[in-house]
Every structure is written in C-alpha cells, then in structure tokens.
Scaffold this motif. Structure first.
Motif, PDB file in Angstrom:
ATOM      1  N   LEU A 201       0.781  -1.037   0.118  1.00 32.32           N
ATOM      2  CA  LEU A 201       0.101  -0.187  -0.014  1.00 32.32           C
ATOM      3  C   LEU A 201       0.805   1.169  -0.007  1.00 32.32           C
ATOM      4  CD1 LEU A 201      -2.532  -0.943   2.740  1.00 32.32           C
ATOM      5  CD2 LEU A 201      -2.868  -1.290   0.199  1.00 32.32           C
ATOM      6  N   THR A 202       0.609   2.369  -0.810  1.00 35.51           N
ATOM      7  CA  THR A 202       1.002   3.571  -0.762  1.00 35.51           C
ATOM      8  C   THR A 202      -0.088   4.586  -0.193  1.00 35.51           C
ATOM      9  OG1 THR A 202       2.666   3.023  -2.504  1.00 35.51           O
ATOM     10  CG2 THR A 202       2.439   5.214  -2.010  1.00 35.51           C
ATOM     11  N   MET A 203       0.371   5.301   0.844  1.00 38.88           N
ATOM     12  CA  MET A 203      -0.560   5.865   1.743  1.00 38.88           C
ATOM     13  C   MET A 203      -0.537   7.542   1.021  1.00 38.88           C
ATOM     14  SD  MET A 203      -2.044   3.704   3.290  1.00 38.88           S
ATOM     15  CE  MET A 203      -3.241   4.583   4.701  1.00 38.88           C
ATOM     16  N   GLU A 204      -1.532   7.881   0.947  1.00 39.99           N
ATOM     17  CA  GLU A 204      -1.726   9.278   0.761  1.00 39.99           C
ATOM     18  C   GLU A 204      -1.244  10.191   2.086  1.00 39.99           C
ATOM     19  OE1 GLU A 204      -3.218  10.698  -2.619  1.00 39.99           O
ATOM     20  OE2 GLU A 204      -1.826  12.230  -1.832  1.00 39.99           O
ATOM     21  N   ASP A 205      -2.336  10.022   3.051  1.00 35.19           N
ATOM     22  CA  ASP A 205      -1.972  10.376   4.264  1.00 35.19           C
ATOM     23  C   ASP A 205      -2.421   9.141   5.396  1.00 35.19           C
ATOM     24  OD1 ASP A 205      -4.720  10.094   4.876  1.00 35.19           O
ATOM     25  OD2 ASP A 205      -5.060  12.171   4.081  1.00 35.19           O
ATOM     26  N   HIS A 206      -2.526   9.719   6.580  1.00 25.93           N
ATOM     27  CA  HIS A 206      -2.686   8.455   7.628  1.00 25.93           C
ATOM     28  C   HIS A 206      -3.967   7.708   7.097  1.00 25.93           C
ATOM     29  CE1 HIS A 206      -1.839   6.937  11.481  1.00 25.93           C
ATOM     30  NE2 HIS A 206      -3.005   6.787  11.734  1.00 25.93           N
ATOM     31  N   HIS A 207      -4.827   8.119   6.505  1.00 22.79           N
ATOM     32  CA  HIS A 207      -6.101   7.231   6.220  1.00 22.79           C
ATOM     33  C   HIS A 207      -6.205   7.054   4.771  1.00 22.79           C
ATOM     34  CE1 HIS A 207      -7.347   7.255  10.350  1.00 22.79           C
ATOM     35  NE2 HIS A 207      -7.348   8.399  10.239  1.00 22.79           N
ATOM     36  N   MET A 208      -5.869   7.879   3.984  1.00 20.89           N
ATOM     37  CA  MET A 208      -5.992   7.611   2.709  1.00 20.89           C
ATOM     38  C   MET A 208      -5.043   6.859   1.821  1.00 20.89           C
ATOM     39  SD  MET A 208      -8.989   8.871   1.742  1.00 20.89           S
ATOM     40  CE  MET A 208      -9.044   9.050   0.027  1.00 20.89           C
ATOM     41  N   ASP A 211      -2.352   4.039  -3.528  1.00 24.05           N
ATOM     42  CA  ASP A 211      -2.031   3.035  -4.423  1.00 24.05           C
ATOM     43  C   ASP A 211      -2.331   1.657  -3.596  1.00 24.05           C
ATOM     44  OD1 ASP A 211      -1.965   1.670  -6.668  1.00 24.05           O
ATOM     45  OD2 ASP A 211       0.108   2.272  -7.113  1.00 24.05           O
ATOM     46  N   ALA A 212      -2.532   0.663  -4.053  1.00 27.03           N
ATOM     47  CA  ALA A 212      -2.533  -0.619  -3.770  1.00 27.03           C
ATOM     48  C   ALA A 212      -2.410  -1.771  -4.585  1.00 27.03           C
ATOM     49  CB  ALA A 212      -3.938  -0.889  -2.921  1.00 27.03           C
ATOM     50  N   ARG A 213      -1.298  -2.670  -4.369  1.00 27.87           N
ATOM     51  CA  ARG A 213      -1.231  -3.790  -5.101  1.00 27.87           C
ATOM     52  C   ARG A 213      -1.564  -4.962  -4.284  1.00 27.87           C
ATOM     53  NH1 ARG A 213       2.837  -5.037  -9.910  1.00 27.87           N
ATOM     54  NH2 ARG A 213       3.651  -2.798 -10.374  1.00 27.87           N
ATOM     55  N   ILE A 214      -2.349  -5.858  -4.630  1.00 22.02           N
ATOM     56  CA  ILE A 214      -2.776  -7.024  -4.035  1.00 22.02           C
ATOM     57  C   ILE A 214      -2.696  -8.475  -4.777  1.00 22.02           C
ATOM     58  CG2 ILE A 214      -4.805  -8.155  -2.798  1.00 22.02           C
ATOM     59  CD1 ILE A 214      -5.910  -5.428  -2.074  1.00 22.02           C
ATOM     60  N   VAL A 215      -1.863  -9.397  -4.278  1.00 26.67           N
ATOM     61  CA  VAL A 215      -1.462 -10.547  -4.967  1.00 26.67           C
ATOM     62  C   VAL A 215      -1.962 -11.727  -4.319  1.00 26.67           C
ATOM     63  CG1 VAL A 215       0.251 -11.542  -6.144  1.00 26.67           C
ATOM     64  CG2 VAL A 215       0.388  -9.150  -5.900  1.00 26.67           C
ATOM     65  N   LEU A 216      -2.668 -12.624  -4.899  1.00 24.47           N
ATOM     66  CA  LEU A 216      -2.855 -14.090  -4.122  1.00 24.47           C
ATOM     67  C   LEU A 216      -1.943 -15.222  -4.818  1.00 24.47           C
ATOM     68  CD1 LEU A 216      -6.609 -13.407  -4.989  1.00 24.47           C
ATOM     69  CD2 LEU A 216      -5.430 -12.720  -3.444  1.00 24.47           C
ATOM     70  N   ALA A 232     -10.791  -1.333  -4.817  1.00 25.56           N
ATOM     71  CA  ALA A 232     -11.322  -1.279  -3.492  1.00 25.56           C
ATOM     72  C   ALA A 232     -10.926  -0.341  -2.432  1.00 25.56           C
ATOM     73  CB  ALA A 232     -12.104  -2.616  -2.848  1.00 25.56           C
ATOM     74  N   LEU A 233      -9.680  -0.076  -2.824  1.00 26.38           N
ATOM     75  CA  LEU A 233      -8.744   0.722  -1.945  1.00 26.38           C
ATOM     76  C   LEU A 233      -8.146   2.027  -2.511  1.00 26.38           C
ATOM     77  CD1 LEU A 233      -6.620  -2.056  -0.023  1.00 26.38           C
ATOM     78  CD2 LEU A 233      -8.916  -1.171   0.706  1.00 26.38           C
ATOM     79  N   GLN A 234      -7.852   1.926  -3.793  1.00 30.07           N
ATOM     80  CA  GLN A 234      -7.159   2.935  -4.486  1.00 30.07           C
ATOM     81  C   GLN A 234      -8.042   4.120  -4.547  1.00 30.07           C
ATOM     82  OE1 GLN A 234      -6.730   1.142  -8.149  1.00 30.07           O
ATOM     83  NE2 GLN A 234      -4.438  -0.061  -7.571  1.00 30.07           N
ATOM     84  N   GLY A 235      -7.343   5.128  -3.706  1.00 31.85           N
ATOM     85  CA  GLY A 235      -8.003   6.296  -3.716  1.00 31.85           C
ATOM     86  C   GLY A 235      -9.169   6.446  -2.709  1.00 31.85           C
ATOM     87  N   LYS A 236      -9.096   5.460  -1.784  1.00 32.46           N
ATOM     88  CA  LYS A 236     -10.189   5.557  -0.621  1.00 32.46           C
ATOM     89  C   LYS A 236      -9.545   5.459   0.773  1.00 32.46           C
ATOM     90  CE  LYS A 236     -13.446   3.357  -3.940  1.00 32.46           C
ATOM     91  NZ  LYS A 236     -13.835   2.085  -4.182  1.00 32.46           N
ATOM     92  N   ALA A 237     -10.176   5.609   1.600  1.00 30.23           N
ATOM     93  CA  ALA A 237     -10.052   5.676   2.983  1.00 30.23           C
ATOM     94  C   ALA A 237      -9.752   4.241   3.335  1.00 30.23           C
ATOM     95  CB  ALA A 237     -11.000   6.572   3.886  1.00 30.23           C
ATOM     96  N   LEU A 238      -8.877   4.067   4.307  1.00 31.00           N
ATOM     97  CA  LEU A 238      -8.654   2.602   4.747  1.00 31.00           C
ATOM     98  C   LEU A 238      -9.725   2.117   5.779  1.00 31.00           C
ATOM     99  CD1 LEU A 238      -4.806   1.398   4.670  1.00 31.00           C
ATOM    100  CD2 LEU A 238      -6.643   0.769   3.121  1.00 31.00           C
TER     101      LEU A 238
END
Lengths: 300, 833
Positions: A201-208, A211-216, A232-238
């Motif tokens: 995960l790369t965070m914008e700030d503490h909550h936002m 960018d996200a990479r998810i691998v299974l 579901a995570l990119q540009g969104k609050a965690l």
C-alpha cells in the motif's frame, strides 16, 4: 533414492552456462539451490539428461541497491535475503524470505530458482508481484529484462527460452509512505502454503490509500493480481467497509483447487482473510510502524 | 518455560490386588542413582556422529535390493516379466511373488478361524491388496543399479474394486466379535440416556527419522541367517521368520545397535526381512541390504489403527455419573492382520479408561481394507478407545450441562480405590487422576481462562478449554491374544538381563531390549550402580540388541511401555545375583563373614570390603580369581560364573477366554493434559494458547528421560490431532505418501509445553516404577475436547480425531445447515436412583 543417470557440468560464467544449454539441448536443466529439482529427480519424477550448475558463477549471488532499485542475484539464497538490509528496507521481502520452507531449504534454495520453477505456490512469485519487479535473463543474444507479470505464464511455465538463464531480479524500492506485507498459512514448516497474500500500500496520508497492489498465492495456476480488490482501496479511506470489499473481491478473484492442503472453498475463505490482515499490517508499516508478520503455522 | 511441580504420593499397601512385586529374594539395595535426573550415557556417542545405524554397516560383496511395488490398491497380477531387469548391468538376481511362494511357508496368523486361512507371503503372488505392496525385488551390485533395473520389471494388473472404508468392509462378513456382559438393566435405571452417532478415529502413523533398514546374510555353509536390522521386536520377528523360511530359531542371528526411532512401527518389518534373506540365498550368500525410502515407508510399512465407533448409548445417573456404555466399534486393520488382531484386544487393557463405569459393552469388529496394513503405533489400540471414552465424557457433560472438569471428577476412579479392578478383570495398580487434573488445571490457569473464555465469547471469539485423560498401560500379558484366538500358544511377559564381571573386572551389562532413543543404557547403569553401590560411569552397558549376548526370550523387544519394569527388573535381578557371587568370593578371600562385607568404590575401583577394617578386594582381583587365577579355589565356589542372567516374569494368569476376563497389563501410567485452544473466527485455524502435560509413571527412574518422553509423546499427539493423516482416495491411492502431504509435526507447530510430574508408585514393581513413553495420544483427546468446548455453542460436534482449519470450516457450515441434528440425543427419565 537415486536419480536416473545424468551428466553434470559446472559453468564458470554466464556465457558458458548459456553455451552448455545450447550444446546439451532440451534435456539439460539448470541447477542452482536444487531444493525442488533434486527431490523431483530422486523420486524420478524429473529425469534431466544433464545438469548445468550455476552456483559457481561469480557475481550471481550479490544483493545491491542503487538508483532506487534493489538488484538480487539469481543465486542469492532465501536465508541471505532473510538476513539482509533489503528485508529491512522492503519488509515484504523479509516476510517472504523468512518463511520459505525450513532452515535447510532457506540456506540452500535461491530466489532465481524459485521464480524460474514457477510453482503456483511459490512465495516469491506472489510477494514480488506486489512490488514493481522484473527478471533479468541472459541468453545467446545477451540480456533482456522481463517484467515479473509477464515472466510467469502458467503453472511451472515461464517465458525463459531453453537457452536462457535467470541472472537477477530487479525490484523498485517502494516510495516513502508505502508499506507491504506477505502473509501465508502453512500446515508445517517444510511445505508450501495453503494460501498466501501479498499487499503493498502507498498512503496519501494516515487514512487515505493512494495506491494498492494485492496479490494472491496458491489459489491459481500462477500468482493472481486481484485488481478489483486493489480498486476497492485505491484513492479510498482505509476503513473497515473498504477493506472488507477488498477481501471479498480477492476471494472472488481466487481460482483455487482442492488438494491435500485444503478444499477449494476453504482456500478461497482463507485467502480473503489473509488479504484483509495483510492490508492492516501494510498500512501500519506504511505509517512507519514496525510490525512482525509472515508465515503462520497450524497449531500456533 | 516448564512449570515443574512434583507431588509425591506415598506408597501404599496393595488392597485386594492379586499381585505383589516379588524380586529374586535379595534385599533391595539403596536407591542412590535410581530417581536421579542424570544425563544420558548414550548422548555423546549419538550427537558426535558415533552412532552405528544399520545403513552405516557395509559388508564385503554386499548387494542392494529394490522392491517393485503395486500402484493399485486391489488388482489381479496378470503378468510379471523380469527378463529385462535381469539383463541390466550389475543385476545379480530378481525375486517374484510366484517364485517365493514355492520356497516359503506363509506367515503364521494370530487370528482364529478364517484369519488362519489368510495366505500372507512376503511378496504378492497372484493379487495385490494395497497400494505399495511389493510384487517383485531386484538385487544388484549397487543401489543405483537396483533402482534402475527395478524400473524395467514389467507388471500387468487387472484392477479389482477396492474397499477403503470400514463401513464398506463391514458389508461383508466381519472377522471378530469379542463382547462383554449385558447392560439392559442398567439402562432401565438411568436418569439420562445419551445416544451418540458415528465417531471416527483417523489413521496416522509414526514417522521415525530412520525408516526400516535390513542387512541380511544367509550363509550357505552354516545355513544361518544373520540380520543386522532395526526391527524393534526381534523375538517376534524370529518366531514368524523361522517357520516361514524353514530354519531353526537358533539359526537366526539378530542384532541392532543404534536405531533412529521406532514408536512401534518397526515391529512389522519381518516380511521384508524374509525377502532380504531369500535374496541373499539366491545371490549365493552375499549380504543384501535394504534401506526403505520415505515414500515406501509411508505407503507400505505400517499405519496406526483406524477405528469407527457406532451406535453409542450412555446411561448416566442424575449427577452425571456414567452407569453404562454400549457401543459398536469397527477397527480397520488394512490389507493384512499380521501383528493384528492383537490391536483388536489390547484396547481392553483400558476398558473403562480412567472412569469407574462398571458396565461396558463393546461389540468389537475388525475389518480388512485395501490400505496399508496396520502395526503398533505409540499408544497402540488403547488410544483409539481412550479417545472414544473421552469423547463420551465430554459429549455427555455438554449434553447435561456439566463442566468437563467436574464431569471427570465425578467419574474418575478414586485414589483410595487403587489397586482397582476393571469390569473385565484388569488391575490398575495405582494413580490419582483427580490430583493430576487439579495440577493440570493449575498449570494452564484453568479458572482464569474460564473467565477469559466467557468474556471472549461475548466478543464472538471461539475459545475452548479441554482435558484429556489417558492411560499408558504397560508390561502386557500376551495371554490376552487368547481372547481373540484361544489356541494362541503364548501368554505372560518376560525379559532378560545379563550382568557380568569380565576378565579384568569390568562390569558389563547386556540388555534384553531394543532401545530406539529411550535411554536404556542410562537407566540400566543407574540400576546396576545402585545394586553394587558403584557409579553409573563404572557400568558398561552394551548398546543395542544382539541374540549372541543370549539376553532374550520369546517376548524380547521394546514395545508396550515396559522397560522400566521388565527390562530393569531383569537387569536388577542379574546384578543382585552377581552381588551375591562377589560376596561369596570376597568372604572366602578376605576370610570374613558375608554379613560383615560392604560394597563400594575404593582407591582401586569398585570393591568389596570388610566393614570397619582396612581389608578389601577390588573387582579386578575378584574376576581374576574366577577367570585366570583359579587354582586353589574351594569346590564350594565352583558354581560361581560372574556371568549372571536373570529372567523377569510378571505375575500373570491366562485370561478367562470365555468371559474375556483377566489381568492384561501390569502397570498403568497416566497422563492428564489440559489445553486452551482458540479457533480463529476468520480462518478456522485452531491455535493452542496454552498447554500442560501432567504425567504419573510411578517412581521415575530418571526424571529427565521421563520428561523427554512426555514431550515427544505430546508432539506426536499434537501432530496427530492437527496435521497428520494417512488419507486415501476412493480408489485406494494414498494421498499422503510424502512429508509434503502428510506434514509430520515440526517445531514450528509445537506450543510451549508446561510439565507437571506426580509419582504414584506401583505396588507391583521394583522401586514402584511403571513403563511409560507412549503417552496414549493424550493431545488428541485434549485438543478434540478443547475444540468441542470452543465450537459447542455453534452446534458443532467434534466427531473425528483429526481436525484442521479446513475441516472445522466445513464443520461450522454443517452445523449452520443443521447437519449435526440427531448426532447427540438425550433422553431424560424419571430416575429410579
């Protein structure tokens, strides 16, 4: 148990290894750590006519950092990475390296061998896909660099031509405010995981989340990039809702098969939970926290 | 982090027991060394690479054998062609089942009636009955050549329908039906009757580091067969091999040195021993070595018994005390009974488990299936039954709302009832199960966890507390075989020990046991040191087993938790005989009365001296008198050999075969384990939060060895409960033939174990010791109990001994869809008592 007869060739240089591959033909195999190939050979499930040993090629086992890139030589052992500063810089690398099989395998097995083997349950194929990674291959026409997502094509199948050898893996060092985690569930130490998940995960700030990479891992013929889960995570609050949506999307993206490690339904359930937990750890690490993570074992 | 608690219970007089320990009449020596936690004598040799294992042995002209095995579970062999293999460079000869069938008699069968008709040959001749069954063998100059040539043996099969479950097998005629008494009246008196549906104890095995290894030489000159191998019950193997191969038992020379673990599973290697001898004979008397691979070991050595429990009814009074149990058990012994059907009766040693229940009716069946034959596996046959009894206790407790600890407290046999006679005539020698439970609860912090559990449940967490009570019955009475087959010509139990003074006065011990890591060299030295008042360092114990030492009877081997009783008593008896001889010799030489002599260590080593005076004679001089300097010795001392052999006999009777009644075992070590396990709500993975083992094996000869055995047994049991399973598919293919699939437990899976030790000395043995080490799979009971406790509110009934995250996930799904409805039914009655 003894392998079927084979000839052994020790390559002194990459050029020689490539030349030997050309000369010895399709039945020749490259051997590095041998932690998969040798067990297969002793059970006679693999019968290469010739082995080309690349362990003695100088410069192939270096770990270097320069220009924002980590370069890991093909014959770097899992244990080398477990104990290297690369693992501190990129925690996902440490999570992965420290839980591969058991101590003996980690001391002997190599990162290049693991990627070239392309076992659907291999840890490196999953963990490194969460980062920007590429594989450097050497062949008769010199070197080429292949992005990891293009390198592994199918279970046990890569783009490597018969006369090519993996020489190094290049990993872009994640930016500041980025953090990752590789989680895997294993029944016991020496075996492949039942399921694994890597999240960066790369965070914008503490909550936002920027960018996200998810691998299974272990739930398809190759490691699976769960792009819907990433969205579901990119540009969104965690927040819980989004994390749950990512886990659900990851479950939907999985294509598991039933085997002795677990039923398909169970693996699907498990991989979603691992994604959810990896997101939590990755976020904390992105915020600068030091959080232990990695492989978990049945019973404890 | 072991929290060590030692509680001593006083040795009490035997009450009503028919047996008392009687030694060889000599006064018991002091116990200076027995009871000490001294480091193992064999340790240095083993950890510095000086162990001698069979595969380390090389013989001139030694050949190697490779087996060709069936890939089918059940098939007719239509053709075998060894011609290509025989032409392969380095191949000396081959063997096939058809060829061997003409040369040997089928192995003896222990079972009665129909079982006597089973033709068990060491290589399959006409038909294969399990995957991995050997059908041919290739003998070559090198192991590599043998492996290469084995691939050239052509075998054609015509597949037959396989039978892989006990229930399917039962559709045919069942083999054995021992049953006991009738319970109808008790059920009428019960306040509650609990009916329990199908329970299943899974198939798992031992995974010794060293697989089976055999080095056989059949000398064409003498006709003698020499075996250097790691079979752990050589006397049993000899008695099976001699008639099959047509030789006298004294022509079979068996020896072992160091063995890399066994846990019972190596007892059944004798079919391979037969083939290796035949191969040696065919090769003109050259030595033939077989080193079993791990896949061969997993497929075709032996597995533990699988058992299914059906139609269980439990009658309880209004306080939850069990009055009667009625159940039908089906044991699945795989393709051949072999060492079975002993497992079919050995569970009866612990018929009521640790409980006072007086009425137990078990309708016992054993079936054959197209799976690997079973063999003894740590906790052999008792653990399946004990697991069943623990499930009964927990399921009834939950059905009636009685906590697990209270349920046990109300039902346990009391300390003051010991020695306790079971409904089938077994005598539990000693024990205090309630105190063990209290200790286990204290170690895990049971009461605090109960509170934490209640709080965690409110948060939706699944935390369970579990108890596993188990018995490790040791020193078996072979007469129990007669319950299965009244004509079986064996009974009782015996072991041999030899203690001698060699020519220069060295104390040398030959053991009648086959140690595989149990520390026999150390405990034997402790016992002899006490008998002669010397130190263990001065006692030379010969490692391993060798028929040439002549320290064997027909019962000789290491099995059935017994060395501390049988082996050490035999060695003690021999040491006391030697002491008597030394005393007589010294009295003559020192011109003193025997009663004025004392034993000890002087300036010139071990000696016998006259109390309070400067007169002494050391062992060198005493040995010298008998062996090299005996002119002038009075004729009255000519019977002295300084080479003393003692045979231990247990005071057993032949069981009443009609009533299936009698004392089947001499000692009952007990273990009570307690654990707290959390099932992860999201992954369904069981996680052990805390674990305690409390052990009582009477007087511990060496507490350090005892604790090590407890740890090992606990690890084995945790592996069985959570990881290890010999799984077959519907076609009879073993799905877990490698460690990657079988996943034996590793250090990464084992929680920190807390350990508590109690001592309830056995009134029936020397020093009050009991055999131990099998542990009775206590963790399987304990973890199942904890999982049951964790998931009971979710409607899950733990009905299998093997549980994984995957199986618990499916169990919760099953509970949600009402799949456990009717699994446990409770009938409350107007109690008449």
């Amino acid at each position: 148990m003894y392998a079927a007869p084979f000839s052994y060739h020790r390559a002194a240089s990459l050029q020689e290894a490539v030349k030997l591959l050309q000369e010895l033909g399709e039945e020749a195999r490259v051997i590095a750590g041998g932690q998969s190939l040798i067990p297969l050979m002793k059970m006679r499930m693999a019968r290469p006519a010739a082995l080309i040993d690349i362990n003695f090629i100088s410069g192939l086992s270096d770990i270097q950092t320069s220009k924002g890139e980590l370069r890991i030589g093909a014959t770097v052992r899992h244990a080398d990475l477990e104990n290297s500063s690369a693992g501190t810089t990129i925690p996902i690398v440490h999570d992965c390296a420290a839980g591969i099989a058991d101590v003996q395998v980690r001391n002997q097995g190599t990162i290049g061998g693991s990627l070239a083997e392309a076992d659907p349950s291999g840890d490196w194929g999953t963990a490194l896909l969460a980062l920007e990674s590429s594989v450097i291959c050497a062949g008769p026409d010199g070197q080429r660099t292949v992005p990891l997502e293009d390198f592994i094509k199918d279970a046990y199948t890569t783009v490597l031509a018969h006369n090519e050898v993996v020489t190094a893996i290049q990993v872009k060092i994640p930016p500041k405010h980025s953090g990752g985690a590789h989680l895997a569930f294993k029944r016991s130490a020496p075996v492949y995981p039942t399921a694994s998940a890597s999240v960066q995960l790369t965070m914008e700030d503490h909550h936002m989340c920027k960018d996200a990479r998810i691998v299974l891992g272990c739930v398809g013929l190759t490691a699976i990039r769960a792009k819907e889960a990433e969205k579901a995570l990119q540009g969104k609050a965690l927040e819980e809702k989004n994390v749950r949506a990512a886990a659900d999307a990851a479950r939907a993206a999985a294509e598991p098969q039933s085997d002795m490690r677990g039923s398909a339904d169970y693996k699907r359930l498990l991989v979603g939970t691992l994604v959810k937990r990896a997101i939590g750890i990755a976020a904390r690490r992105a915020r600068g926290e030091s959080v232990p993570a990695g492989h978990e074992y049945a019973g404890r | 982090m072991a929290g060590k608690v030692v509680a001593m219970s006083k040795k009490k007089a035997s009450r009503g027991g028919s047996q008392r320990f009687s030694g060889n009449g000599a006064a018991a020596a002091t116990t200076k060394w027995v009871g000490q936690p001294i480091r193992r004598k064999e340790e240095n040799r083993l950890v510095s690479g000086k162990g001698i294992f069979v595969d380390d042995e090389k013989m001139p002209g030694m050949l190697h054998i490779r087996f060709v095995r069936s890939s089918y579970a059940h098939a007719k062999i239509t053709r075998i062609d060894v011609s290509k293999a025989e032409k392969f460079p380095g191949v000396v000869c081959t063997l096939t089942g058809a060829e061997i069938k003409r040369q040997v008699q089928p192995f003896i069968e222990i079972g009665p009636g129909g079982a006597q008709k089973i033709a068990d040959y060491p290589l399959a001749a006409d038909k294969v009955v399990f995957q991995g069954e050997p059908v041919a063998a290739v003998v070559a100059e090198t192991r590599l050549a043998a492996e290469d040539a084995a691939e050239l043996v052509e075998v054609d099969y015509r597949p037959l329908p396989p039978v892989v479950t006990a229930e399917d097998a039962l559709k045919d005629e069942s083999i054995l039906h021992p049953a006991m008494g009738t319970n109808q009246k008790t059920f009428k008196q019960a306040a509650h009757v609990v009916r329990i549906g199908r329970l299943h104890f899974h198939r798992f095995s031992s995974t010794p580091l060293e697989c089976n290894v055999i080095l056989a030489t059949w000398d064409p000159r003498s006709g003698d067969i020499e075996y250097h191998c790691n079979n752990t019950f050589p006397s049993f193997a000899s008695q099976f091999l001699a008639p099959a191969l047509g030789v006298r038992i004294d022509q079979i020379h068996m020896k072992s040195f160091d063995i890399g673990g066994g846990f019972g599973i190596k007892i059944t290697s004798y079919p391979y021993m037969a083939v290796c001898a035949l191969a040696s004979r065919k090769a003109g008397g050259r030595a033939v070595k077989w080193v079993e691979t791990r896949i061969e070991h997993m497929q075709a050595s032996a597995h533990g018994n699988e058992r299914t429990f059906l139609d269980t009814r439990v009658a309880l009074d209004k306080t939850g005390v069990i009055l009667a149990i009625d159940s039908k058990h089906v044991d699945d012994c795989g393709a051949f009974p072999r060492y079975e059907p002993l497992g079919c009766v050995i569970w009866a040693q612990v018929l009521p488990a640790t409980y006072r229940v007086k009425n137990v009716r078990i309708d016992m069946h054993q079936v054959v299936t197209n799976k690997c034959p079973v063999g003894p596996n740590r906790g052999y046959s008792r653990m399946q039954h004990l697991w069943f009894m623990e499930r009964v206790i927990d399921i009834c407790g939950q059905a009636l709302g009685i906590p697990a600890d209270e349920m046990r407290r109300r039902n346990y046999i009391r300390k003051n009832e010991m020695p306790y006679k079971t409904p089938n005539g077994c005598v539990y020698d000693s024990g205090d199960y309630a105190s063990m439970l209290a200790m286990a609860k204290k170690l895990v912090g049971w009461d605090e966890w109960k509170k934490k559990q209640a709080a965690a449940r409110k948060e939706g967490r699944w935390i369970g507390l579990g108890i596993g009570s188990t018995l490790d019955s040791g020193t078996n009475n072979f007469g129990q075989a007669r319950i299965i087959n009244p004509d079986a010509p064996f009974s009782g139990q015996s072991k041999v020990g030899i203690v001698k003074l060699d020519i220069y006065g060295e104390v040398v011990v030959s053991m009648g046991s086959v140690p595989q890591g149990q520390g026999h060299e150390t405990t034997a030295a402790q016992v002899v040191a006490d008998a002669l008042n010397i130190t263990p360092a001065l006692v030379n114990v010969r490692p391993g087993f060798d028929t040439a030492h002549n320290a064997y009877t027909g019962h000789t081997g290491t099995y059935a938790s017994q060395f501390a009783v049988t082996g050490l008593t035999a060695i003690h008896g021999a040491a006391m005989k030697l002491r008597k001889e030394l005393s007589r010799l010294a009295a003559w030489k020192l011109q003193a009365k025997e009663q004025d002599l004392e034993f000890g260590v002087g300036g010139q080593g071990p000696e016998v001296r006259v109390k309070g005076r400067q007169k002494a004679i050391n062992y060198w001089a005493l040995a010298n008198l008998v062996n090299v300097n005996n002119a002038g010795m009075p004729e009255s001392l000519w019977d002295i050999t300084l080479n003393c052999r003692h045979v231990f006999h247990a005071n057993f009777q032949i069981p009443d075969v009609k009533r299936k009644y009698g004392n089947l075992t001499l000692t009952y070590a007990a273990q009570v384990h307690a654990a707290v396990v959390e099932v992860d709500r999201e992954t369904f993975q069981p996680k052990i939060l805390t674990y305690a083992c409390v052990d009582d094996c009477g007087k511990a000869v060496n507490p350090l060895i005892v604790e090590g055995q407890v740890h090992g047994a606990a690890a084995h049991g945790i592996g069985a409960a959570l990881l290890e399973d010999c799984a077959y598919d519907a076609d009879g293919n073993l799905l877990t033939a490698t460690f990657s699939d079988y996943t034996p437990i590793t250090a990464m899976n084992i929680p920190d174990l807390m350990y508590g030790h109690m001592e309830s000395p056995s009134p029936f043995t020397l020093n009050g010791a009991k055999g131990m080490g099998e542990g009775g799979a206590a963790p399987v009971h304990t973890i199942c109990a904890a999982l049951q406790d964790a998931l009971y509110p979710s409607g899950v009934i733990i009905d299998d001994s093997h549980n994984t995250g995957d199986s618990l996930f499916r169990a919760v799904q099953k509970a949600e869809s009402g799949g456990y409805a009717g699994m446990v039914r409770v009938e409350h009655r107007r109690a008449s008592r």
